[in-house]
Design a protein around this motif. Sequence first.
Motif, short mmCIF file in Angstrom:
data_model
loop_
_atom_site.label_atom_id
_atom_site.label_comp_id
_atom_site.label_asym_id
_atom_site.label_seq_id
_atom_site.Cartn_x
_atom_site.Cartn_y
_atom_site.Cartn_z
N VAL A 215 0.83 -1.20 0.00
CA VAL A 215 0.00 0.00 0.00
C VAL A 215 0.87 1.25 0.00
O VAL A 215 0.62 2.20 -0.75
N MET A 216 1.92 1.25 0.79
CA MET A 216 2.81 2.41 0.84
C MET A 216 3.49 2.64 -0.51
O MET A 216 3.54 3.76 -1.02
N GLY A 217 4.00 1.59 -1.11
CA GLY A 217 4.64 1.72 -2.41
C GLY A 217 3.66 2.15 -3.50
O GLY A 217 4.00 2.94 -4.38
N HIS A 218 2.44 1.62 -3.42
CA HIS A 218 1.41 1.97 -4.39
C HIS A 218 1.06 3.46 -4.30
O HIS A 218 0.97 4.16 -5.32
N SER B 189 -8.02 1.67 -5.02
CA SER B 189 -7.45 0.41 -5.46
C SER B 189 -6.80 -0.35 -4.30
O SER B 189 -6.91 -1.57 -4.21
N SER B 190 -6.13 0.36 -3.42
CA SER B 190 -5.49 -0.29 -2.27
C SER B 190 -6.51 -0.86 -1.30
O SER B 190 -6.29 -1.94 -0.73
N PHE B 191 -7.62 -0.15 -1.11
CA PHE B 191 -8.67 -0.70 -0.25
C PHE B 191 -9.23 -1.99 -0.82
O PHE B 191 -9.47 -2.96 -0.10
N VAL B 192 -9.44 -2.02 -2.13
CA VAL B 192 -9.94 -3.25 -2.76
C VAL B 192 -8.91 -4.36 -2.63
O VAL B 192 -9.27 -5.51 -2.37
N TYR C 283 -1.12 -7.24 -8.54
CA TYR C 283 -1.00 -6.22 -9.59
C TYR C 283 -2.27 -6.14 -10.42
O TYR C 283 -2.76 -5.05 -10.70
N LEU C 284 -2.81 -7.28 -10.81
CA LEU C 284 -4.03 -7.27 -11.63
C LEU C 284 -5.23 -6.67 -10.89
O LEU C 284 -5.99 -5.90 -11.46
N VAL C 285 -5.39 -7.03 -9.63
CA VAL C 285 -6.51 -6.48 -8.86
C VAL C 285 -6.32 -4.98 -8.64
O VAL C 285 -7.27 -4.20 -8.78
N ALA C 286 -5.09 -4.56 -8.34
CA ALA C 286 -4.83 -3.14 -8.15
C ALA C 286 -5.07 -2.36 -9.44
O ALA C 286 -5.56 -1.23 -9.42
#
Length: 130
Positions: free
Chosen positions: A8-11, A45-48, A63-66
């Motif tokens: 999450v932090m990197g995203h 996206s991170s919450f999902v 990666y795909l879900v994000a």
Amino acid sequence: MLRIKPFVMGHLVSAVLVGAGAGAFLDVRASLYFALGLLAGAVVSSFVCQWKPGVEAPAWRLYLVALLANPILLVSLVFMALDWECVVGLRRGWNCIAAAMAIVAASLCFLPPLGGVAWRGWKRHRARPR
């Protein structure tokens, strides 16, 4: 104390950096708007990602879900589908500006999940006992 997972932090950080870098080609205000827009998409996206596959899922699945949970990417894909003639090059001109912006927005959405996966991998590598 709040503990943010490495993915999450990197995203989130890479979304801000990509948005600020892309907006810097226009001006400072656009840099701020792009950074905030990509940050908002990355937050959703991170919450999902925390909900469904979990942040400890394999990197390809995460990666795909994000990527697919990012609302900016979904809206961009809708704009591209509506102006498909502009996307494939059958129609040109100023009428295709929305499709061009949608292509740029969609392409910017591919980088922040890579930053999250890379940050998670680097943190795992550093935490590994030697």
